[in-house]
Design a protein around this motif. Sequence first.
Motif, PDB file in Angstrom:
ATOM      1  N   VAL A  98     -14.808 -10.210  -9.567  1.00 47.96           N
ATOM      2  CA  VAL A  98     -14.704  -8.617  -9.616  1.00 47.96           C
ATOM      3  C   VAL A  98     -13.410  -8.282 -10.793  1.00 47.96           C
ATOM      4  O   VAL A  98     -13.736  -7.509 -11.633  1.00 47.96           O
ATOM      5  CB  VAL A  98     -14.621  -7.623  -8.336  1.00 47.96           C
ATOM      6  N   TRP A 126      -8.940 -10.229  -1.709  1.00 47.89           N
ATOM      7  CA  TRP A 126      -8.947  -8.775  -1.552  1.00 47.89           C
ATOM      8  C   TRP A 126      -8.200  -8.060  -2.648  1.00 47.89           C
ATOM      9  O   TRP A 126      -7.822  -8.491  -3.664  1.00 47.89           O
ATOM     10  CB  TRP A 126      -7.762  -8.365  -0.350  1.00 47.89           C
ATOM     11  N   GLU A 127      -8.492  -6.783  -2.785  1.00 50.17           N
ATOM     12  CA  GLU A 127      -8.166  -5.745  -3.794  1.00 50.17           C
ATOM     13  C   GLU A 127      -9.032  -6.148  -5.114  1.00 50.17           C
ATOM     14  O   GLU A 127      -8.622  -5.951  -6.174  1.00 50.17           O
ATOM     15  CB  GLU A 127      -6.737  -5.726  -4.285  1.00 50.17           C
ATOM     16  N   MET A 153       0.939  -1.069   0.043  1.00 49.11           N
ATOM     17  CA  MET A 153      -0.017  -0.090   0.096  1.00 49.11           C
ATOM     18  C   MET A 153       0.834   1.191  -0.034  1.00 49.11           C
ATOM     19  O   MET A 153       0.324   2.199  -0.547  1.00 49.11           O
ATOM     20  CB  MET A 153      -0.945  -0.027   1.155  1.00 49.11           C
ATOM     21  N   GLY A 180     -12.245 -12.510  -7.388  1.00 46.58           N
ATOM     22  CA  GLY A 180     -12.083 -13.330  -8.806  1.00 46.58           C
ATOM     23  C   GLY A 180     -13.219 -12.716  -9.707  1.00 46.58           C
ATOM     24  O   GLY A 180     -12.781 -12.303 -10.914  1.00 46.58           O
ATOM     25  N   LEU A 206     -14.878  -9.461 -14.213  1.00 46.60           N
ATOM     26  CA  LEU A 206     -15.849  -8.226 -14.786  1.00 46.60           C
ATOM     27  C   LEU A 206     -14.981  -6.968 -15.130  1.00 46.60           C
ATOM     28  O   LEU A 206     -15.311  -6.352 -16.043  1.00 46.60           O
ATOM     29  CB  LEU A 206     -16.783  -7.991 -13.678  1.00 46.60           C
ATOM     30  N   LYS A 250      -7.835 -14.076  11.557  1.00 45.90           N
ATOM     31  CA  LYS A 250      -7.944 -14.545  10.026  1.00 45.90           C
ATOM     32  C   LYS A 250      -7.371 -15.587   9.876  1.00 45.90           C
ATOM     33  O   LYS A 250      -6.614 -16.329  10.587  1.00 45.90           O
ATOM     34  CB  LYS A 250      -7.089 -13.539   9.232  1.00 45.90           C
ATOM     35  N   LEU A 277      -5.860 -15.404  -0.128  1.00 47.15           N
ATOM     36  CA  LEU A 277      -5.946 -13.883   0.271  1.00 47.15           C
ATOM     37  C   LEU A 277      -5.572 -13.142  -1.002  1.00 47.15           C
ATOM     38  O   LEU A 277      -6.609 -12.202  -1.249  1.00 47.15           O
ATOM     39  CB  LEU A 277      -5.115 -13.521   1.632  1.00 47.15           C
ATOM     40  N   GLY A 286     -20.511  -3.675   1.879  1.00 48.89           N
ATOM     41  CA  GLY A 286     -19.801  -3.964   0.591  1.00 48.89           C
ATOM     42  C   GLY A 286     -18.735  -3.382   0.845  1.00 48.89           C
ATOM     43  O   GLY A 286     -18.255  -2.333   0.868  1.00 48.89           O
ATOM     44  N   GLY A 287     -17.765  -4.429  -0.336  1.00 52.73           N
ATOM     45  CA  GLY A 287     -16.570  -3.751  -0.413  1.00 52.73           C
ATOM     46  C   GLY A 287     -16.264  -3.849  -2.054  1.00 52.73           C
ATOM     47  O   GLY A 287     -15.478  -2.676  -2.459  1.00 52.73           O
ATOM     48  N   ASN A 297      -2.212 -14.766   6.952  1.00 53.32           N
ATOM     49  CA  ASN A 297      -1.812 -13.349   6.881  1.00 53.32           C
ATOM     50  C   ASN A 297      -1.570 -12.804   8.418  1.00 53.32           C
ATOM     51  O   ASN A 297      -2.071 -11.813   8.884  1.00 53.32           O
ATOM     52  CB  ASN A 297      -2.800 -12.662   6.142  1.00 53.32           C
ATOM     53  N   MET A 310      -5.132   1.836   2.961  1.00 60.94           N
ATOM     54  CA  MET A 310      -6.312   2.446   2.439  1.00 60.94           C
ATOM     55  C   MET A 310      -7.554   1.733   3.070  1.00 60.94           C
ATOM     56  O   MET A 310      -7.716   0.547   3.458  1.00 60.94           O
ATOM     57  CB  MET A 310      -6.231   2.025   0.911  1.00 60.94           C
ATOM     58  N   GLY A 311      -8.724   2.534   3.182  1.00 61.00           N
ATOM     59  CA  GLY A 311      -9.694   2.423   3.789  1.00 61.00           C
ATOM     60  C   GLY A 311     -10.733   2.499   2.806  1.00 61.00           C
ATOM     61  O   GLY A 311     -11.159   3.629   2.840  1.00 61.00           O
ATOM     62  N   MET A 312     -11.267   1.411   2.178  1.00 60.93           N
ATOM     63  CA  MET A 312     -12.379   1.435   1.282  1.00 60.93           C
ATOM     64  C   MET A 312     -13.725   0.637   1.903  1.00 60.93           C
ATOM     65  O   MET A 312     -14.719   0.918   2.004  1.00 60.93           O
ATOM     66  CB  MET A 312     -12.169   0.803   0.090  1.00 60.93           C
ATOM     67  N   THR A 313     -13.317  -0.583   2.201  1.00 61.33           N
ATOM     68  CA  THR A 313     -14.370  -1.718   2.456  1.00 61.33           C
ATOM     69  C   THR A 313     -15.174  -1.534   3.811  1.00 61.33           C
ATOM     70  O   THR A 313     -14.808  -1.239   4.834  1.00 61.33           O
ATOM     71  CB  THR A 313     -13.698  -3.282   2.455  1.00 61.33           C
TER      72      THR A 313
HETATM   73  C1  LIG Z   1      -7.221  -9.747   5.401  1.00 57.41           C
HETATM   74  C2  LIG Z   1      -8.143  -8.719   4.668  1.00 57.41           C
HETATM   75  C3  LIG Z   1      -7.407  -7.578   4.681  1.00 57.41           C
HETATM   76  C4  LIG Z   1      -8.141  -6.609   3.755  1.00 57.41           C
HETATM   77  N1  LIG Z   1      -7.772  -5.193   3.938  1.00 57.41           N
HETATM   78  C5  LIG Z   1      -8.524  -4.257   3.392  1.00 57.41           C
HETATM   79  C6  LIG Z   1      -8.161  -2.932   3.593  1.00 57.41           C
HETATM   80  O1  LIG Z   1      -6.858  -2.536   4.248  1.00 57.41           O
HETATM   81  N2  LIG Z   1      -8.614  -1.967   2.941  1.00 57.41           N
HETATM   82  C7  LIG Z   1      -9.803  -1.945   2.439  1.00 57.41           C
HETATM   83  O2  LIG Z   1     -10.603  -1.230   1.875  1.00 57.41           O
HETATM   84  N3  LIG Z   1     -10.414  -3.431   2.159  1.00 57.41           N
HETATM   85  C8  LIG Z   1      -9.617  -4.375   2.897  1.00 57.41           C
HETATM   86  N4  LIG Z   1     -10.024  -5.656   2.561  1.00 57.41           N
HETATM   87  C9  LIG Z   1     -11.359  -6.184   1.993  1.00 57.41           C
HETATM   88  C10 LIG Z   1     -11.301  -6.860   0.626  1.00 57.41           C
HETATM   89  O3  LIG Z   1     -10.754  -5.822  -0.394  1.00 57.41           O
HETATM   90  C11 LIG Z   1     -12.638  -6.981   0.499  1.00 57.41           C
HETATM   91  O4  LIG Z   1     -13.159  -8.223   1.278  1.00 57.41           O
HETATM   92  C12 LIG Z   1     -12.937  -7.542  -1.205  1.00 57.41           C
HETATM   93  O5  LIG Z   1     -12.572  -6.477  -2.096  1.00 57.41           O
HETATM   94  C13 LIG Z   1     -14.079  -8.143  -1.282  1.00 57.41           C
HETATM   95  O6  LIG Z   1     -15.174  -7.140  -1.073  1.00 57.41           O
HETATM   96  P1  LIG Z   1     -16.335  -7.708   0.157  1.00 57.41           P
HETATM   97  O7  LIG Z   1     -15.712  -8.596   1.297  1.00 57.41           O
HETATM   98  O8  LIG Z   1     -17.214  -6.639   0.619  1.00 57.41           O
HETATM   99  O9  LIG Z   1     -17.258  -9.198  -0.820  1.00 57.41           O
HETATM  100  P2  LIG Z   1     -18.418  -8.673  -1.487  1.00 57.41           P
HETATM  101  O10 LIG Z   1     -18.126  -7.366  -2.382  1.00 57.41           O
HETATM  102  O11 LIG Z   1     -19.596  -9.016  -1.001  1.00 57.41           O
HETATM  103  O12 LIG Z   1     -18.110 -10.029  -2.731  1.00 57.41           O
HETATM  104  C14 LIG Z   1     -18.245 -11.208  -2.439  1.00 57.41           C
HETATM  105  C15 LIG Z   1     -18.337 -12.180  -3.719  1.00 57.41           C
HETATM  106  O13 LIG Z   1     -19.343 -11.603  -4.664  1.00 57.41           O
HETATM  107  C16 LIG Z   1     -18.341 -11.463  -5.878  1.00 57.41           C
HETATM  108  N5  LIG Z   1     -19.256 -10.240  -6.614  1.00 57.41           N
HETATM  109  C17 LIG Z   1     -19.274  -9.072  -6.097  1.00 57.41           C
HETATM  110  N6  LIG Z   1     -19.910  -8.367  -7.314  1.00 57.41           N
HETATM  111  C18 LIG Z   1     -20.129  -9.151  -8.210  1.00 57.41           C
HETATM  112  C19 LIG Z   1     -20.786  -9.078  -9.323  1.00 57.41           C
HETATM  113  N7  LIG Z   1     -21.093  -7.984  -9.864  1.00 57.41           N
HETATM  114  N8  LIG Z   1     -20.968 -10.400 -10.174  1.00 57.41           N
HETATM  115  C20 LIG Z   1     -20.340 -11.440  -9.779  1.00 57.41           C
HETATM  116  N9  LIG Z   1     -19.837 -11.719  -8.687  1.00 57.41           N
HETATM  117  C21 LIG Z   1     -19.791 -10.580  -7.699  1.00 57.41           C
HETATM  118  C22 LIG Z   1     -16.856 -11.223  -5.411  1.00 57.41           C
HETATM  119  O14 LIG Z   1     -16.215 -11.606  -6.470  1.00 57.41           O
HETATM  120  C23 LIG Z   1     -17.043 -12.183  -4.231  1.00 57.41           C
HETATM  121  O15 LIG Z   1     -16.536 -13.449  -4.530  1.00 57.41           O
HETATM  122  C24 LIG Z   1      -9.293  -6.689   3.302  1.00 57.41           C
HETATM  123  C25 LIG Z   1      -9.633  -8.084   3.092  1.00 57.41           C
HETATM  124  C26 LIG Z   1      -9.213  -9.099   3.802  1.00 57.41           C
HETATM  125  C27 LIG Z   1      -9.578 -10.496   3.689  1.00 57.41           C
END
Ligand SMILES: Cc1cc2nc3c(=O)[nH]c(=O)nc-3n(C[C@H](O)[C@H](O)[C@H](O)COP(=O)(O)OP(=O)(O)OC[C@H]3O[C@@H](n4cnc5c(N)ncnc54)[C@H](O)[C@@H]3O)c2cc1C
Length: 548
Positions: A439, A433-434, A137, A437, A442, A263, A429, A188-189, A266, A181-184
Amino acid sequence: MTQPQSTHEVFNQSSELADVDLFAGHRPLQEALQAMAPEVDLAPLHALGRELGSAEVQAQARLANRHPPRLRAYDRGGRRIDEVEFHPAYHALMACAAAHGLQAAPWGRPAGAHVARAAGFLLFNGTEAGVMCPVSMSYAVTPALRASASLYADWGPGLTAPVYDPRPLPGPQKNGLTMGMGMTEKQGGSDLRANTSRAAFDQDTPWGRCYRLTGHKWFFSAPMSDAHLMLAQTAAGPTCFFVPRLLPDGTRNALRIQRLKDKLGNHANASSEIEFDGAAGWLVGEEGRGIAQILEMGTLTRLDCALGSAGLMRQALALALHHCAQRSAFGKKLIEQPLMRNVLADLALEVEGATALVMRLARAVDRSEHAGDAREAVLRRLLTPIGKFWVCKRGSHFAQEAMECLGGNGYVEDDGHGPMARLYREMPLNSIWEGAGNVMALDLLRALRSAGVAEVLRDELECLRGAHRGAERLAAGLTERLAAPQESQARRLARDVALLLQAALLRRQAPEAVFSAFCATRIDAGADVFGQLPEDCDVELLLARAMP
Ligand SMILES: Cc1cc2nc3c(=O)[nH]c(=O)nc-3n(C[C@H](O)[C@H](O)[C@H](O)COP(=O)(O)OP(=O)(O)OC[C@H]3O[C@@H](n4cnc5c(N)ncnc54)[C@H](O)[C@@H]3O)c2cc1C
């Protein structure tokens, strides 16, 4: 009295893989560097490879993982402090990564710097991936942060310095800086538009427009970073803010760590949940354009996810080869058993393809950043979702097979002395994250709508013409699929584009036998379980290239 081990002699157990140069043992990585950035000085990578391979750093990796960070929300007197305490090994690893320029050092350095950094980052992941989250980051934030000249003037020098400085001081007073970074959020992430954290304008300051942020983040890794880029809603929509941990006057910003996440892997990395009530945040970019702004950071952390998985794979392969070269079963070393040779060589082939693909992406980043090369910028847009999707997706399957090469020993942690289990827990992991699959698949569809992508891809695959019938056929069929891609078929498309790009890269930079084995197993046949190389594959060569 019976003495320990008077009952039996211990033999046929493999030794530790330590005190080796991890870079010297990684021939595909060296070849990729030669092809992608011949100007890179390899001496610092050998120095890093020796350091990471040393028994001392391997022990630090184990300790950082076995002694996870702990939250100290309050001091003894009940005052809120929101500190995270790490094992000294964590700090030692962070210092090592910074000293080797794996954070933001490449920004402002000559061409090739991002490729060299990518190679170092890949190697470090095989040793301890937990510390790579804040390192990544801190690297990735630069293009997004540059949108605010005044902030970048004060923070840029500390970010690019090859120094780790964990002291709790205001950013501009420190010798080295880290950022997160702080997004999630909870709801919803992936769908960042659903964020509910909000920001209200407060005042104009020397760092630009300052707002007060209220809300929460559900995943907030590296809360001890000196600052984070964060998303919050303004009237114009999601907006990107720079949120320092300590304010310029030395007081703590109003960020409250609720707890650290428990977790699967990690473990060295402190991933937290936070709430904030009136935290000071400075506008970065334009109001309402926050998602695009913060994704300038996200696109580089996606590069690092792909590099990370390739690094974890390489280390898992090295451990498997090392073990099988020492362990005997049924009268022969495992590495001499024909079926095990097939499995190991197939794993080595996967590392060849993964390494070539992720290093090609690193070169595209380097060329587009340094030389403003428009073609490489287009390729970078395409390769980011492809590399992140495919290499990370293959990781867990790979780790399971590498673990199985060690038999029962592979599954045993032994207080962290069994590093294979750690690699296995770490592996999923990078795929999540980021951008998980789907996403990423798409995002490939979005990338395909960018001008010039189809032409650049065609160019990249040109070298497959006349080289392999199956690859040629798959490439020819792409034209139609790229013109009207189906959302439900996006993973299939991402896989096929990834495999073709890997084949094309191996055609250009690896021995012919590696290319033909790759096509035979990944393009002619479906890539399912490892260990199905056909009779005529040059297993000998694949193994020789992979031995650590
Ligand atoms: C250990 C760890 C550390 C992290 N650190 C950070 C951090 O520092 N800052 C931060 O901001 N985030 C962080 N994250 C969050 C991470 O980036 C999110 O968990 C990730 O982007 C997925 O978002 P979500 O968990 O809300 O899942 P969701 O958005 O609910 O997604 C769940 C599933 O649905 C799928 N999906 C989503 N949309 C669609 C679609 N339109 N069509 C088909 N499938 C779809 C996704 O691919 C996924 O498989 C961290 C996560 C972990 C596990």
